[in-house]
Structure formats: C-alpha cells, structure tokens
Design a protein around this motif. Structure first.
Motif, PDB file in Angstrom:
ATOM      1  N   VAL A 137      38.121  37.324  35.676  1.00  0.00           N
ATOM      2  CA  VAL A 137      37.913  37.598  34.684  1.00  0.00           C
ATOM      3  C   VAL A 137      35.922  38.367  34.971  1.00  0.00           C
ATOM      4  CG1 VAL A 137      36.467  37.537  31.967  1.00  0.00           C
ATOM      5  CG2 VAL A 137      38.844  36.411  33.310  1.00  0.00           C
ATOM      6  N   ILE A 138      35.782  37.228  35.705  1.00  0.00           N
ATOM      7  CA  ILE A 138      34.011  36.887  35.874  1.00  0.00           C
ATOM      8  C   ILE A 138      33.291  37.800  37.402  1.00  0.00           C
ATOM      9  CG2 ILE A 138      31.968  35.672  35.773  1.00  0.00           C
ATOM     10  CD1 ILE A 138      33.019  33.491  34.175  1.00  0.00           C
ATOM     11  N   LEU A 139      33.805  37.161  38.053  1.00  0.00           N
ATOM     12  CA  LEU A 139      32.974  37.018  39.455  1.00  0.00           C
ATOM     13  C   LEU A 139      33.735  38.059  39.810  1.00  0.00           C
ATOM     14  CD1 LEU A 139      31.410  36.725  41.919  1.00  0.00           C
ATOM     15  CD2 LEU A 139      33.345  35.057  42.805  1.00  0.00           C
ATOM     16  N   PHE A 140      34.823  39.048  40.021  1.00  0.00           N
ATOM     17  CA  PHE A 140      35.389  40.723  40.676  1.00  0.00           C
ATOM     18  C   PHE A 140      35.143  41.725  39.853  1.00  0.00           C
ATOM     19  CE2 PHE A 140      39.031  39.393  43.432  1.00  0.00           C
ATOM     20  CZ  PHE A 140      38.006  37.941  44.458  1.00  0.00           C
ATOM     21  N   PRO A 141      35.163  41.686  38.499  1.00  0.00           N
ATOM     22  CA  PRO A 141      34.621  42.728  38.229  1.00  0.00           C
ATOM     23  C   PRO A 141      33.145  42.266  37.714  1.00  0.00           C
ATOM     24  CG  PRO A 141      36.136  40.926  36.432  1.00  0.00           C
ATOM     25  CD  PRO A 141      35.680  40.910  37.825  1.00  0.00           C
ATOM     26  N   ILE A 142      32.418  41.565  37.575  1.00  0.00           N
ATOM     27  CA  ILE A 142      30.909  42.198  37.466  1.00  0.00           C
ATOM     28  C   ILE A 142      31.111  42.830  38.956  1.00  0.00           C
ATOM     29  CG2 ILE A 142      28.896  40.736  38.310  1.00  0.00           C
ATOM     30  CD1 ILE A 142      29.862  39.278  35.721  1.00  0.00           C
ATOM     31  N   SER A 143      31.003  42.235  39.978  1.00  0.00           N
ATOM     32  CA  SER A 143      30.957  42.372  41.605  1.00  0.00           C
ATOM     33  C   SER A 143      31.264  43.727  41.493  1.00  0.00           C
ATOM     34  CB  SER A 143      31.294  42.203  42.522  1.00  0.00           C
ATOM     35  OG  SER A 143      33.597  41.198  41.991  1.00  0.00           O
ATOM     36  N   ASN A 144      32.646  44.475  41.215  1.00  0.00           N
ATOM     37  CA  ASN A 144      33.030  45.868  41.058  1.00  0.00           C
ATOM     38  C   ASN A 144      31.830  46.949  40.589  1.00  0.00           C
ATOM     39  OD1 ASN A 144      35.059  45.076  41.962  1.00  0.00           O
ATOM     40  ND2 ASN A 144      36.089  44.914  40.622  1.00  0.00           N
ATOM     41  N   ILE A 145      31.525  46.368  39.541  1.00  0.00           N
ATOM     42  CA  ILE A 145      30.296  46.688  39.165  1.00  0.00           C
ATOM     43  C   ILE A 145      28.859  46.963  40.040  1.00  0.00           C
ATOM     44  CG2 ILE A 145      28.122  47.135  37.146  1.00  0.00           C
ATOM     45  CD1 ILE A 145      30.410  45.400  35.379  1.00  0.00           C
ATOM     46  N   PHE A 146      28.729  46.620  40.730  1.00  0.00           N
ATOM     47  CA  PHE A 146      27.526  46.276  41.605  1.00  0.00           C
ATOM     48  C   PHE A 146      28.245  47.531  43.104  1.00  0.00           C
ATOM     49  CE2 PHE A 146      25.951  42.812  39.007  1.00  0.00           C
ATOM     50  CZ  PHE A 146      24.499  43.156  39.660  1.00  0.00           C
ATOM     51  N   PHE A 147      29.124  47.119  43.324  1.00  0.00           N
ATOM     52  CA  PHE A 147      29.673  47.671  44.675  1.00  0.00           C
ATOM     53  C   PHE A 147      29.957  49.990  43.975  1.00  0.00           C
ATOM     54  CE2 PHE A 147      33.204  44.057  45.595  1.00  0.00           C
ATOM     55  CZ  PHE A 147      31.040  43.599  45.899  1.00  0.00           C
ATOM     56  N   LYS A 148      30.210  50.144  42.441  1.00  0.00           N
ATOM     57  CA  LYS A 148      29.815  51.039  42.034  1.00  0.00           C
ATOM     58  C   LYS A 148      28.424  52.206  42.349  1.00  0.00           C
ATOM     59  CE  LYS A 148      34.687  50.684  39.191  1.00  0.00           C
ATOM     60  NZ  LYS A 148      34.688  50.997  37.713  1.00  0.00           N
ATOM     61  N   LYS A 149      27.684  50.933  41.483  1.00  0.00           N
ATOM     62  CA  LYS A 149      26.330  51.133  41.794  1.00  0.00           C
ATOM     63  C   LYS A 149      26.272  51.429  42.846  1.00  0.00           C
ATOM     64  CE  LYS A 149      24.668  50.971  37.231  1.00  0.00           C
ATOM     65  NZ  LYS A 149      24.528  51.886  36.264  1.00  0.00           N
TER      66      LYS A 149
END
Length: 468
Positions: A244-256
């Motif tokens: 719920v937290i680590l992977f979704p947030i990291s995915n946002i940074f990866f897309k950025k």
C-alpha cells in the motif's frame, strides 16, 4: 549511472544530513523534557547539539573548504580554515561531552575516531579514483556502485562508535531497516516495474507474488518456531506497508524518473539537431557556387538577350529565398525541396551549357510531390556531384533521378570523379556536408531511411530513400 560519475559530494552530504537529523530527532522525541534535573538536562542538550556541531563541521569542510581548495589550489586557506573548523568543533563538542559525562576528560575518543573514519574514507576514495577513474574509462557503473557501498560501510562504522549519542534505534534504522527498504525498492524497480514497462506483465506479477509469499512464509515459520502467533502481526504490517505504501510511492518516483530521462533525451535530440542544422547551413552556403552563378549571369547580360539573365536571376532568387526562410522550418512540402533542387541544376546547366565534355541528365516527376520533408536533405548529394564530378578538360557526367511516391522520396545520383590535388583548399572540407546530412538523417528519420554510397576510381553513386 553508466555514462558518468555521479555527484557523490552532494550524495555524501545528503546521507550524512539524513543520518544526523535522524539522530537529533530520535534524541528529541525519546526524552521527556519535564522534571529533568541538571545532569539529565545536560545529557539531553548534549545529544542534540553534539550531532548538530558534527553536521555543521562536516558541511563547512566537505562542501566548502575542500571543494574551494580543489578549485583554487591554495593550501594556506585549506590549512587555516581546517584548523579553525577543527578547534571550533573540538571545543564546542568537548564542552557538551564533559558536561554530560560522555567522556572523563576533554580529549574525547569518539571525536577523534570520527575524524579518523572520515580521513580513512577520503583516503580510500582517493586510491579508488586513481585505480578506476582513468582516461580510458567508459563504463562508470562499477565505480558508482562501489562508492555507494563504501558510503554505507562508513556510515555503519561511524554509528558503531557513536552509540553513546546515536542510540540503538538509529543503529537498527541504518543497519537493518534502510538496507531492507532499499533492497525492496531495487527489487520493485528491476523485477516488477521494469518488466511491466517492457510489457512482460506476467513475469512482473510472478515476482510480486513471490516476494509476498517469501515474506509471509518467513514470519509464519518464525511464529511456528517460537510458538507465538504474535509474530504474525509485524509480518502482516510489513506486507501491508509494501503493497500500500512502499511500492506505490516508489512507482510514482520511477515514473517521474522515466519522464525526466525522456525530457533529457528529447532536449539532447533537439540540441543535436540544432547543432547539425547550424553546421549544415555553414557547409552548404557555398560562396564559390554563388560567385560562379553571378558571373555567369553577368556574362549573359553582356552577350545575350535578357531572357536567360532574367531566368537565371529568378532561379537564384528563389534559391536564396528558400535558404533564408523555408530552410529554418522543421518540415516543408516535398515540392519545395524539389523546386530548390530543380533551380540548382538549372543554374548549373546555365553555367556549363557550352562545355562539350560535360553531360548532365536530370530526370524527375513532373507531377506534384506529396508529403512533408525536413529541408536541405537532398541537395548535399547533388551539390557534391557538381563539386567533385565536373572537369572542363576531361569527360564528365552527372546523372540525377528524383522520384516522388506516395509516402516516400527516392534520389539517385551518379557522377564521374575528378580527384582534387593536395593543395586544393576545398579538399580538406570535402565530405563535411555529406557527413552532416547523414547525421541529420539518423536524427530526423531513424529506421525510416536507406542511404547507399559507393565509389570507385571513375565514378560515385548515391541512393537515398526516405519514408515520409
């Protein structure tokens, strides 16, 4: 990461800042400030101000004093400012250390140990730079990875001798929690996010499920071994935080990050294109041809009727108008590129019409050419043919074929070769325009053009096809 050395001075600064801020915040929230006696108050403030002084000293030396020395090379400034920083931090930390009874005397072992750790880290980095950073280095990935590993090792070593101030929670954070989080982020990037980006969603899902099963299995096994089901609670919380937290947030940074790289590549392509276009214009505005054309027009004005002169002036004017205006556009109608080519060949015919040894054949569609094309992609090959294929003493020929089809353009140029002597000033610049147009074709029409260039001792042949 592969093409260049990362900015490790800034990275080291942010890592150390995160370390000391974590220590300070941990010490602030772990102690209740109410009803503290004098000794407890001294310990409380010492645990806050000692890390703060360490951080300030690190900043002044690592980010200001030493970089300035590398820039101006003044050893006197380095020595003076280093001594001032040393004594300022030593006296300040010593006062808090003695007041809080962290050390029995003013000579604090942990202070000099910290300096020794920093000096040792600097020495290892210097040796590493001498070994790995050579002029022949092209792949900096191993160096960058090794630098990250060294940063982490020295942070752990520093924490081990800083336990009296840092506390056990900070050690657990940097030795266990942070590496685990970084490992999960890397796992997500390389085995889940990157595979999804490549369209391999099935493999990405398999790696995702495998990770959850491994973590759940570890805590289930641990709870069974200890005979206590309470060990399942942290496992459930960890899995929840990952999903719920680590992977979704990291995915946002990866897309950025991907978007940032895409913008950089787009800007780099535009810069390369602009550079190529500028060099192309410089190489293609041939003053010799313009002077020859003007001299020809002047001669016709003296010896012939005004019709040929007017026609020549009109064609030359159309060419100059094209070069000054339409040549600056990204795309122009193919018909305008063809008109420029026709005008160029007609002017050359006007100049060479009385030469019996010269044969010029130009075949092209009479109908309109559909589509858009980047300007000045065809003329360099034709200009090169006239530049190197004409001799007034020897038999010369230039044969040009231009075909415009629906969605493509095809140009064939075949010309005789007359080698210039070594003293010809244009010999050194020969091929600059052709190399430039090859670069433009790679940038503007990647995988959409076919260029074949062949030559022997007698003739030169070019075939160019472009999918519009």
């Amino acid at each position: 990461m592969k093409d260049r050395v990362l900015p490790f001075r800034q990275i080291e600064w942010w890592v150390v800042t995160f370390l000391f801020v974590s220590i300070i915040l941990s010490n602030v929230v772990s102690t209740h400030t109410f009803n503290l006696n004098y000794n407890q108050s001294m310990i409380y403030f010492a645990k806050i101000f000692i890390p703060l002084i360490f951080l300030a000293s690190f900043y002044f030396f690592h980010m200001k004093i030493f970089p300035n020395f590398l820039e101006d090379g003044k050893k006197s400034k380095l020595i003076i400012y280093s001594i001032l920083t040393f004594f300022g931090s030593f006296i300040s930390i010593g006062a808090f250390s003695v007041g809080a009874n962290f050390s029995s005397d003013f000579l604090m072992p942990f202070y000099f140990n910290s300096i020794a750790i920093y000096a040792g880290y600097g020495a290892i980095i210097y040796i590493l730079n001498q070994i790995l950073l050579t002029d022949k280095s092209k792949d900096f990935k191993p160096y960058n990875i090794l630098r990250f590993v060294l940063i982490y090792i020295f942070v752990v070593i520093f924490l081990l001798q800083f336990q009296g101030i840092a506390g056990e929670a900070i050690a657990i954070l940097f030795v266990v929690i942070v590496p685990c989080i970084l490992g999960l982020i890397l796992y997500n990037y390389f085995l889940i996010y990157d595979l999804k980006k490549q369209g391999r969603k099935g493999e990405a899902t398999a790696f995702y499920v495998f990770l959850i099963i491994i973590i759940a299995g570890f805590f289930i096994f641990f709870s069974i071994a200890k005979g206590d089901s309470e060990f399942l609670v942290p496992g459930i919380m960890i899995i929840f935080c990952i999903m719920v937290i680590l992977f979704p947030i990291s995915n946002i940074f990866f897309k950025k990050y991907d978007s940032f790289l895409s913008q950089i590549n787009t800007l780099s392509t535009k810069v390369d294109r602009s550079t190529a276009d500028l060099s192309f214009l410089r190489s293609q505005i041939n003053p010799h041809f313009l002077f020859n054309a003007l001299n020809t027009l002047y001669g016709n004005a003296l010896h012939e009727n005004a019709e040929n002169t007017a026609e020549g002036i009109q064609k030359l004017g159309d060419m100059m108008r094209f070069m000054l205006h339409e040549n600056n556009q990204d795309q122009i109608p193919v018909m305008r590129e063809k008109e420029y080519l026709v005008n160029y060949v007609d002017l050359q015919n006007l100049r060479l019409k009385d030469q019996e040894n010269v044969e010029i054949v130009f075949s092209h569609n009479e109908e309109n050419c559909p589509g858009q094309i980047a300007p000045m992609l065809l003329i360099p090959f034709v200009e090169n043919a006239f530049k190197h294929g004409i001799s007034f003493q020897k038999k010369s020929w230039i044969k040009i074929s231009l075909r415009c089809l629906d969605g493509s353009v095809h140009l064939d140029v075949n010309n005789s070769i007359h080698r210039s002597n070594e003293e010809d000033p244009e010999r050194k610049s020969s091929g600059i325009g052709l190399e430039n147009v090859k670069q433009r074709l790679k940038i503007l029409y990647p995988e959409k053009h076919d260029l074949i260039v062949r030559e022997n001792d007698l003739e030169y042949f070019v075939h160019l096809s472009i999918k519009l």
